[in-house]
Design a protein around this motif. Structure first.
Motif, mmCIF file in Angstrom:
data_model
loop_
_atom_site.group_PDB
_atom_site.id
_atom_site.type_symbol
_atom_site.label_atom_id
_atom_site.label_comp_id
_atom_site.label_asym_id
_atom_site.label_seq_id
_atom_site.Cartn_x
_atom_site.Cartn_y
_atom_site.Cartn_z
ATOM 1 N N MET A 144 0.821 -1.216 0.000
ATOM 2 C CA MET A 144 0.000 0.000 0.000
ATOM 3 C C MET A 144 0.854 1.264 0.000
ATOM 4 S SD MET A 144 -3.197 -0.661 -0.284
ATOM 5 C CE MET A 144 -2.561 -1.795 -1.539
ATOM 6 N N GLN A 145 1.967 1.235 0.692
ATOM 7 C CA GLN A 145 2.854 2.395 0.672
ATOM 8 C C GLN A 145 3.447 2.598 -0.712
ATOM 9 O OE1 GLN A 145 5.639 1.955 3.929
ATOM 10 N NE2 GLN A 145 4.030 2.004 5.475
ATOM 11 N N GLY A 146 3.715 1.506 -1.419
ATOM 12 C CA GLY A 146 4.188 1.618 -2.793
ATOM 13 C C GLY A 146 3.098 2.093 -3.733
ATOM 14 N N ARG A 168 6.969 -8.664 -7.717
ATOM 15 C CA ARG A 168 6.555 -7.363 -8.248
ATOM 16 C C ARG A 168 7.411 -6.222 -7.700
ATOM 17 N NH1 ARG A 168 4.715 -10.708 -10.784
ATOM 18 N NH2 ARG A 168 2.585 -10.971 -11.585
ATOM 19 N N ALA A 169 8.572 -6.579 -7.158
ATOM 20 C CA ALA A 169 9.437 -5.564 -6.557
ATOM 21 C C ALA A 169 9.902 -4.532 -7.587
ATOM 22 C CB ALA A 169 10.638 -6.225 -5.884
ATOM 23 N N LYS A 170 10.278 -4.991 -8.789
ATOM 24 C CA LYS A 170 10.739 -4.050 -9.811
ATOM 25 C C LYS A 170 9.617 -3.120 -10.241
ATOM 26 C CE LYS A 170 14.420 -6.988 -11.653
ATOM 27 N NZ LYS A 170 14.966 -7.690 -12.851
ATOM 28 N N GLY A 171 8.390 -3.650 -10.352
ATOM 29 C CA GLY A 171 7.261 -2.801 -10.694
ATOM 30 C C GLY A 171 6.989 -1.759 -9.627
ATOM 31 N N LEU A 172 7.098 -2.149 -8.357
ATOM 32 C CA LEU A 172 6.904 -1.194 -7.269
ATOM 33 C C LEU A 172 8.012 -0.139 -7.260
ATOM 34 C CD1 LEU A 172 5.754 -3.650 -4.464
ATOM 35 C CD2 LEU A 172 4.437 -1.703 -5.316
ATOM 36 N N ASN A 173 9.235 -0.560 -7.557
ATOM 37 C CA ASN A 173 10.321 0.416 -7.656
ATOM 38 C C ASN A 173 10.057 1.421 -8.761
ATOM 39 O OD1 ASN A 173 11.786 -0.693 -5.562
ATOM 40 N ND2 ASN A 173 13.127 -1.908 -6.880
ATOM 41 N N GLU A 202 3.517 7.202 -12.174
ATOM 42 C CA GLU A 202 2.838 6.262 -13.072
ATOM 43 C C GLU A 202 3.308 6.413 -14.513
ATOM 44 O OE1 GLU A 202 -1.368 6.168 -12.681
ATOM 45 O OE2 GLU A 202 -1.341 6.173 -10.492
ATOM 46 N N SER A 203 3.497 7.639 -14.979
ATOM 47 C CA SER A 203 3.937 7.828 -16.365
ATOM 48 C C SER A 203 5.312 7.234 -16.589
ATOM 49 C CB SER A 203 3.955 9.320 -16.706
ATOM 50 O OG SER A 203 2.660 9.875 -16.611
ATOM 51 N N GLU A 204 6.217 7.477 -15.647
ATOM 52 C CA GLU A 204 7.565 6.937 -15.779
ATOM 53 C C GLU A 204 7.548 5.408 -15.734
ATOM 54 O OE1 GLU A 204 6.628 9.345 -13.912
ATOM 55 O OE2 GLU A 204 7.843 11.097 -14.459
ATOM 56 N N ALA A 205 6.689 4.841 -14.869
ATOM 57 C CA ALA A 205 6.604 3.391 -14.786
ATOM 58 C C ALA A 205 6.104 2.794 -16.101
ATOM 59 C CB ALA A 205 5.671 2.997 -13.641
ATOM 60 N N ARG A 206 5.147 3.465 -16.740
ATOM 61 C CA ARG A 206 4.657 2.975 -18.035
ATOM 62 C C ARG A 206 5.764 3.021 -19.083
ATOM 63 N NH1 ARG A 206 0.035 6.086 -16.459
ATOM 64 N NH2 ARG A 206 -1.720 4.712 -15.929
ATOM 65 N N HIS A 207 6.558 4.086 -19.072
ATOM 66 C CA HIS A 207 7.657 4.192 -20.029
ATOM 67 C C HIS A 207 8.701 3.104 -19.808
ATOM 68 C CE1 HIS A 207 6.257 7.731 -22.015
ATOM 69 N NE2 HIS A 207 6.318 8.493 -20.928
ATOM 70 N N LEU A 208 8.785 2.609 -18.565
ATOM 71 C CA LEU A 208 9.735 1.539 -18.259
ATOM 72 C C LEU A 208 9.157 0.157 -18.558
ATOM 73 C CD1 LEU A 208 11.224 2.901 -14.903
ATOM 74 C CD2 LEU A 208 12.374 2.764 -17.124
ATOM 75 N N GLY A 209 7.960 0.118 -19.100
ATOM 76 C CA GLY A 209 7.370 -1.150 -19.502
ATOM 77 C C GLY A 209 6.499 -1.823 -18.468
ATOM 78 N N VAL A 210 6.129 -1.112 -17.406
ATOM 79 C CA VAL A 210 5.297 -1.688 -16.355
ATOM 80 C C VAL A 210 3.820 -1.514 -16.717
ATOM 81 C CG1 VAL A 210 4.652 -1.568 -13.915
ATOM 82 C CG2 VAL A 210 7.038 -1.245 -14.599
#
Length: 345
Positions: free
Chosen positions: A87-89, A226-231, A237-245
């Motif tokens: 939840m914190q992530g 899912r640690a890499k996705g949480l990182n 959210e936009s940056e995570a999408r650009h990283l393929g998450v």
């Protein structure tokens, strides 16, 4: 999982502390057992070759009372700490905890409905009373969490802010309904409702333990993957999408995992607060925000804290027992205030 080299001393220390806490939980109580005898009895219960002469009383106490209780506390501590990290992530806020998505309040509402409704119907057979309470608590937690998630969805996207507000609103509503049940309850029902809401491991049994152990293992195996996705989500959210998450899928899985884990934990032992807030934050101070380390370290620390809190609950007023929810609140509330004051500076 292969841990980074710099984190291995931390995991070794937490593992040793967990084993010590488990050993003390099995040995100490209203009837204390010598530590050596406790170890021999525990080994003998596993079927390993050891001299079992004179261990009948210790094996009875361990096998029927303390071992299921310790394992129940360990599993609850692990699952609450892991879902707290999740939840914190998700909310990208170190002060978040699983109650923000309504799972705790929903489970409390389901439990209150089972207790008050069962009394109103003239009582429930003892053989199914505990299972009915657990099932209602789990269904309530899962139902409210899914409603929060549904309210946060719009045009295929999930708004974390909307989920937060929906969780706060439904938590308040569940609290109001529980208050209504409390007002309507008779003295005996009110006592049962009050003690259940305080949380306790006193009703630990193997029948209650197995579902929780299965869910805990599921959460323990799934969340670290899912640690890499949480990182990536920590960057936005936009940056995570650009990283393929797949951000939407990750959010959905985090919410469902939290609802499942916390719902089963509350169903097994009632409301136990602050574990999901205190443990991840303490571990994050030591390890940093990397979820590859934070998740397994929080699992170990959560198990330690629950076992030690239960030990305090059993020993401080022996032979009486203090509800463990009070102990965790006495630890967590001052720590939460410390975090707030620390944040101001």
């Amino acid at each position: 999982m292969i841990f980074p080299r710099h984190a291995r001393p931390l995991f070794a220390g937490l593992s040793a502390l967990l084993l010590l806490a488990l050993w003390l939980s099995l040995a100490l109580g209203p009837v204390s057992l010598p530590l050596g005898e406790t170890l021999r009895a525990a080994v003998h219960l596993t079927g390993l070759p050891v001299d079992g002469e004179g261990l009948e009383q210790a094996e009875l106490i361990l096998g029927q009372i303390r071992l299921p209780r310790a394992l129940l506390g360990l599993a609850i501590g692990v699952v609450l700490a892991l879902t707290g990290v999740a939840m914190q992530g998700l909310f990208r806020n170190p002060l978040a905890d699983p109650s923000l998505v309504g799972v705790s309040s929903g489970a409390a509402l389901g439990g209150a409905l089972a207790i008050v409704g069962g009394a109103a119907l003239g009582g429930v057979p003892e053989a199914i009373a505990a299972y009915l309470l657990s099932a209602c608590a789990f269904a309530g937690g899962l139902g409210v969490t899914l409603l929060v998630y549904r309210l946060g969805r719009r045009e295929g996207q999930t708004s974390v802010a909307t989920m937060l507000l929906a969780g706060i609103a439904l938590t308040a509503l569940a609290g109001a309904v529980i208050g209504l049940f409390t007002y309507m309850a008779d003295d005996a029902t009110l006592r049962s409702l009050t003690f259940w809401n305080m949380g306790s491991l006193n009703s630990a049994s193997y029948a209650r333990l197995w579902p929780l152990l299965l869910v805990t293992l599921l959460v323990l195996c799934w969340l670290p993957r899912r640690a890499k996705g949480l990182n990536a989500l920590l960057l936005g959210e936009s940056e995570a999408r650009h990283l393929g998450v797949d951000v939407e899928r990750l959010k959905r899985e985090l919410v469902i995992c939290t609802a499942l884990g916390v719902g089963v934990a509350v169903a097994a032992a009632g409301l136990i607060g602050f574990i999901g807030l205190v443990v991840p934050h303490l571990v994050r101070i030591v390890t940093g925000p990397d979820h590859r380390i934070l998740l397994p370290a929080s699992a170990l620390a959560g198990g330690c804290l629950m076992l030690l809190a239960d030990l305090v609950a059993r020993m401080i007023l022996a032979p009486a027992e203090l509800p463990i929810g009070i102990v965790t609140a006495l630890i967590g509330a001052p720590f939460f205030l410390y975090l707030l004051l620390r944040g101001r500076h």
